[in-house]
Design an enzyme around this catalytic site. Structure first.
Site, PDB file in Angstrom:
ATOM      1  N   LYS A 184      24.213  59.208  55.712  1.00 24.81           N
ATOM      2  CA  LYS A 184      23.123  59.567  54.250  1.00 24.81           C
ATOM      3  C   LYS A 184      23.022  60.776  53.244  1.00 24.81           C
ATOM      4  CE  LYS A 184      19.590  60.358  57.061  1.00 24.81           C
ATOM      5  NZ  LYS A 184      19.761  60.186  58.171  1.00 24.81           N
ATOM      6  N   ARG A 199      10.835  58.796  56.877  1.00 20.61           N
ATOM      7  CA  ARG A 199      11.119  58.269  58.685  1.00 20.61           C
ATOM      8  C   ARG A 199      10.449  57.587  59.733  1.00 20.61           C
ATOM      9  NH1 ARG A 199      14.760  62.801  58.181  1.00 20.61           N
ATOM     10  NH2 ARG A 199      16.374  62.675  60.122  1.00 20.61           N
ATOM     11  N   ARG A 243      30.355  67.990  62.811  1.00 24.66           N
ATOM     12  CA  ARG A 243      29.924  68.435  61.119  1.00 24.66           C
ATOM     13  C   ARG A 243      29.288  69.567  61.014  1.00 24.66           C
ATOM     14  NH1 ARG A 243      24.387  65.256  59.070  1.00 24.66           N
ATOM     15  NH2 ARG A 243      23.196  65.849  61.065  1.00 24.66           N
ATOM     16  N   ARG A 302      24.615  73.461  63.118  1.00 24.12           N
ATOM     17  CA  ARG A 302      23.418  73.156  62.913  1.00 24.12           C
ATOM     18  C   ARG A 302      22.761  73.617  64.264  1.00 24.12           C
ATOM     19  NH1 ARG A 302      21.815  68.381  58.883  1.00 24.12           N
ATOM     20  NH2 ARG A 302      20.127  68.366  60.795  1.00 24.12           N
TER      21      ARG A 302
HETATM   22  P1  AMP Z   1      18.012  66.297  58.594  1.00 25.23           P
HETATM   23  O1  AMP Z   1      18.531  66.740  58.453  1.00 25.23           O
HETATM   24  O2  AMP Z   1      18.001  64.382  57.799  1.00 25.23           O
HETATM   25  O3  AMP Z   1      19.324  65.386  59.739  1.00 25.23           O
HETATM   26  O4  AMP Z   1      16.770  66.570  59.349  1.00 25.23           O
HETATM   27  C1  AMP Z   1      16.722  67.945  60.231  1.00 25.23           C
HETATM   28  C2  AMP Z   1      15.852  66.848  60.719  1.00 25.23           C
HETATM   29  O5  AMP Z   1      14.348  67.853  59.556  1.00 25.23           O
HETATM   30  C3  AMP Z   1      15.070  66.371  61.091  1.00 25.23           C
HETATM   31  O6  AMP Z   1      15.260  66.124  62.877  1.00 25.23           O
HETATM   32  C4  AMP Z   1      13.394  66.438  61.460  1.00 25.23           C
HETATM   33  O7  AMP Z   1      13.062  67.223  62.345  1.00 25.23           O
HETATM   34  C5  AMP Z   1      13.181  66.929  60.269  1.00 25.23           C
HETATM   35  N1  AMP Z   1      12.784  65.722  59.020  1.00 25.23           N
HETATM   36  C6  AMP Z   1      13.593  65.338  58.221  1.00 25.23           C
HETATM   37  N2  AMP Z   1      13.278  64.800  57.589  1.00 25.23           N
HETATM   38  C7  AMP Z   1      12.093  64.436  57.825  1.00 25.23           C
HETATM   39  C8  AMP Z   1      11.009  63.599  57.902  1.00 25.23           C
HETATM   40  N3  AMP Z   1      11.087  62.549  56.446  1.00 25.23           N
HETATM   41  N4  AMP Z   1      10.153  63.073  58.819  1.00 25.23           N
HETATM   42  C9  AMP Z   1       9.765  64.338  59.645  1.00 25.23           C
HETATM   43  N5  AMP Z   1      10.724  64.812  60.012  1.00 25.23           N
HETATM   44  C10 AMP Z   1      12.213  65.310  58.981  1.00 25.23           C
END
Ligand code: AMP
Length: 214
Positions: A13, A88, A123, A156
């Site tokens: 994404k 999400r 990654r 990460r």
């Molecule tokens: P990502 O980089 O999009 O994979 O997000 C990393 C982490 O941030 C996720 O695993 C969640 O813990 C948190 N996070 C990011 N976006 C959301 C969202 N829309 N709702 C809840 N948690 C989020």
């Protein structure tokens, strides 16, 4: 153009949101990046989010809805934006609708779980600017160094294998229902994630063009 990318963690994404952002000159808004930045800066919001993120769980809806509300008010989002990682959950999607934001389309990148696990182990992200790389599929020009800002590339914490499995479970339980939600609004465009990044990018651009033509 108001676009959103849906898909499991590691489906691509972020990378595709950046591609579309460059081509159409509208910001890619990643809630994950906003949260990581808050964490790095030691803000109260960042501290609240940390334990959820480290465990691969979702940060509570009210925090995310507040973040997006503020971010969409900024000037650069006036002519459109690409959401990466938000909404999400169904309550987040309903909150977005409640803000009067009507998405033009939702691009759903489909990748099998086994492939996700393989991808996530390779990654790497820039600890300074958040840009995303991959040891096999999207190598930086210099090993361990960000092409964009020369920052250091790191893995990460939530990309470690055990956490990835937890994040996939959370995805299937809490985020996947959004496929139905947006399908009912006639906004869902499915794109099969390809082995080669450039092939997925091509399919994503085709989906965006199709969406624009509608
Ligand atoms: P990502 O980089 O999009 O994979 O997000 C990393 C982490 O941030 C996720 O695993 C969640 O813990 C948190 N996070 C990011 N976006 C959301 C969202 N829309 N709702 C809840 N948690 C989020």
């Amino acid at each position: 153009m108001k676009l959103m990318f849906l898909g499991a963690p590691g489906a691509g994404k972020g990378t595709q949101a950046e591609n579309v952002s460059e081509k159409y000159n509208i910001p890619a808004i990643s809630t994950g990046n906003i949260l990581r930045e808050a964490l790095k800066n030691g803000t109260e919001m960042g501290m609240k989010a940390k334990s959820f993120m480290d465990a691969g769980r979702l940060v509570p809806d009210d925090i995310l809805i507040g973040i997006i509300k503020d971010r969409l008010k900024e000037d650069d989002a006036k002519n459109g934006f690409i959401l990466d990682g938000f909404p999400r959950t169904i309550p987040q999607a309903e909150a977005l609708d409640g803000m009067g934001v009507s998405l033009d389309g939702v691009i759903d990148i489909i990748v099998a779980d086994a492939e996700i696990v393989k991808r996530m182990s390779g990654r790497r992200v820039c600890e300074s600017c958040g840009a995303s790389y991959h040891l096999l599929y999207k190598k930086p020009k210099v090993d361990g160094v960000c092409d964009a800002c020369s920052g250091t590339l790191i893995q990460r914490k939530d990309d470690h294998p055990d956490t990835v499995l937890d994040r996939l479970k959370v995805y299937h339980e809490q985020t996947e229902p959004l496929e139905d939600y947006y399908s009912k609004q006639n906004k869902l465009l499915k794109v099969q994630g390809q082995e080669e990044l450039a092939d997925t990018t091509k399919l994503v651009f085709e989906a965006v063009e199709k969406m624009e033509a509608q």
